[in-house]
Design a protein around this motif. Sequence first.
Motif, short mmCIF file in Angstrom:
data_model
loop_
_atom_site.label_atom_id
_atom_site.label_comp_id
_atom_site.label_asym_id
_atom_site.label_seq_id
_atom_site.Cartn_x
_atom_site.Cartn_y
_atom_site.Cartn_z
N ALA A 1 0.85 -1.19 0.00
CA ALA A 1 0.00 0.00 0.00
C ALA A 1 0.88 1.24 0.00
CB ALA A 1 -0.91 0.01 1.22
N PRO A 2 0.84 2.04 -1.07
CA PRO A 2 1.65 3.27 -1.11
C PRO A 2 1.09 4.33 -0.17
CG PRO A 2 0.31 3.11 -3.07
CD PRO A 2 0.10 1.84 -2.30
N ARG A 3 1.97 5.23 0.21
CA ARG A 3 1.59 6.31 1.11
C ARG A 3 0.71 7.30 0.37
NH1 ARG A 3 6.09 9.68 4.30
NH2 ARG A 3 4.73 11.32 4.99
N ALA A 4 -0.34 7.78 1.03
CA ALA A 4 -1.26 8.74 0.44
C ALA A 4 -0.87 10.15 0.85
CB ALA A 4 -2.69 8.45 0.88
N ILE A 5 -1.09 11.10 -0.03
CA ILE A 5 -0.83 12.51 0.27
C ILE A 5 -2.13 13.09 0.82
CG2 ILE A 5 -0.14 14.74 -0.66
CD1 ILE A 5 2.06 12.60 -0.77
N THR A 6 -2.07 13.59 2.05
CA THR A 6 -3.25 14.17 2.69
C THR A 6 -2.86 15.47 3.38
OG1 THR A 6 -2.81 12.93 4.71
CG2 THR A 6 -4.30 11.91 3.12
N ALA A 7 -3.84 16.21 3.82
CA ALA A 7 -3.59 17.45 4.56
C ALA A 7 -3.00 17.11 5.92
CB ALA A 7 -4.89 18.22 4.73
N PRO A 8 -2.08 17.92 6.42
CA PRO A 8 -1.49 17.63 7.73
C PRO A 8 -2.49 17.83 8.86
CG PRO A 8 -0.73 19.75 6.94
CD PRO A 8 -1.53 19.14 5.84
N ARG A 9 -2.36 17.03 9.88
CA ARG A 9 -3.19 17.15 11.08
C ARG A 9 -2.37 17.90 12.11
NH1 ARG A 9 -4.21 10.92 10.54
NH2 ARG A 9 -5.70 10.97 8.84
N LEU A 10 -2.52 19.22 12.14
CA LEU A 10 -1.65 20.05 12.95
C LEU A 10 -2.14 20.28 14.37
CD1 LEU A 10 -0.72 22.71 10.29
CD2 LEU A 10 0.59 20.72 11.00
N GLY A 11 -3.41 20.23 14.59
CA GLY A 11 -3.92 20.56 15.92
C GLY A 11 -4.79 19.48 16.49
N ARG A 12 -5.04 19.62 17.76
CA ARG A 12 -5.96 18.72 18.44
C ARG A 12 -7.23 19.50 18.69
NH1 ARG A 12 -2.44 15.65 22.96
NH2 ARG A 12 -2.26 13.77 21.74
N GLY A 13 -8.24 19.27 17.87
CA GLY A 13 -9.47 20.02 17.97
C GLY A 13 -10.25 19.78 19.24
N ALA A 14 -10.02 18.68 19.91
CA ALA A 14 -10.81 18.35 21.09
C ALA A 14 -10.13 18.79 22.38
CB ALA A 14 -11.07 16.85 21.14
N SER A 15 -8.94 19.39 22.29
CA SER A 15 -8.23 19.76 23.51
C SER A 15 -8.89 20.97 24.17
CB SER A 15 -6.77 20.07 23.21
OG SER A 15 -6.67 21.29 22.52
N THR A 16 -8.67 21.11 25.45
CA THR A 16 -9.22 22.22 26.21
C THR A 16 -8.67 23.54 25.70
OG1 THR A 16 -9.40 20.80 28.13
CG2 THR A 16 -9.52 23.16 28.53
N ALA A 17 -7.38 23.58 25.40
CA ALA A 17 -6.77 24.82 24.91
C ALA A 17 -7.40 25.26 23.59
CB ALA A 17 -5.27 24.63 24.74
N MET A 18 -7.70 24.32 22.72
CA MET A 18 -8.30 24.66 21.43
C MET A 18 -9.73 25.17 21.62
SD MET A 18 -7.70 24.96 18.31
CE MET A 18 -6.54 23.89 17.52
N ARG A 19 -10.48 24.59 22.54
CA ARG A 19 -11.84 25.06 22.80
C ARG A 19 -11.83 26.49 23.37
NH1 ARG A 19 -12.72 19.68 24.60
NH2 ARG A 19 -12.41 20.36 26.74
N VAL A 20 -10.88 26.78 24.28
CA VAL A 20 -10.77 28.12 24.85
C VAL A 20 -10.37 29.11 23.77
CG1 VAL A 20 -9.42 29.54 26.44
CG2 VAL A 20 -10.29 27.34 27.19
N HIS A 21 -9.44 28.71 22.91
CA HIS A 21 -9.00 29.59 21.82
C HIS A 21 -10.17 29.90 20.88
CE1 HIS A 21 -6.79 31.45 18.71
NE2 HIS A 21 -6.68 30.40 17.93
N ASP A 22 -10.94 28.89 20.52
CA ASP A 22 -12.09 29.10 19.64
C ASP A 22 -13.13 30.00 20.29
OD1 ASP A 22 -10.94 27.55 17.71
OD2 ASP A 22 -12.09 25.74 18.20
N ALA A 23 -13.40 29.80 21.57
CA ALA A 23 -14.39 30.63 22.27
C ALA A 23 -13.92 32.07 22.36
CB ALA A 23 -14.65 30.07 23.66
#
Length: 96
Positions: free
Chosen positions: A36-58
Motif C-alpha cells: 500500500a503506497p503512502r497517500a498525500i493528505t492534509a497535515p493534522r496540525l492541531g488537536r481540535g478536542a483539547s481544552t486549549a483549542m476550545r478556549v482559543h475558539d471561544a
Amino acid sequence: MPLYDFRCAECGLFDASMPMSEVGPSTACPSCGQHAPRAITAPRLGRGASTAMRVHDATARTASDPGVVSGALPGGPRRSSRPVSTDPRHRLLPRP
C-alpha cells in the motif's frame, strides 16, 4: 508518534502510526497484507478536542459575536468596598 495515511488497492485508506525514521513510501496493508503506497493528505496540525483549542475558539468567537447584556448584573448595584472620606481636604487632592 505521527500518523500516516496509506491507500490499499483492495481495502482503501488506512492509518499507520510509526516513527518518522521508520516510515517509507509504502507499507503492508493490515487487512490483506498487500503493498500500500503512502497517500498525500492534509497535515493534522492541531488537536481540535483539547481544552486549549476550545478556549482559543471561544475567545476568537467573542471578537465577531460578542455577548449582549440585556439586563442588570445579578446581585443589584455594586457598592465600593472603600469607605468614603468626609474630610473636606481630600476634595482638593488631584484625581487620577
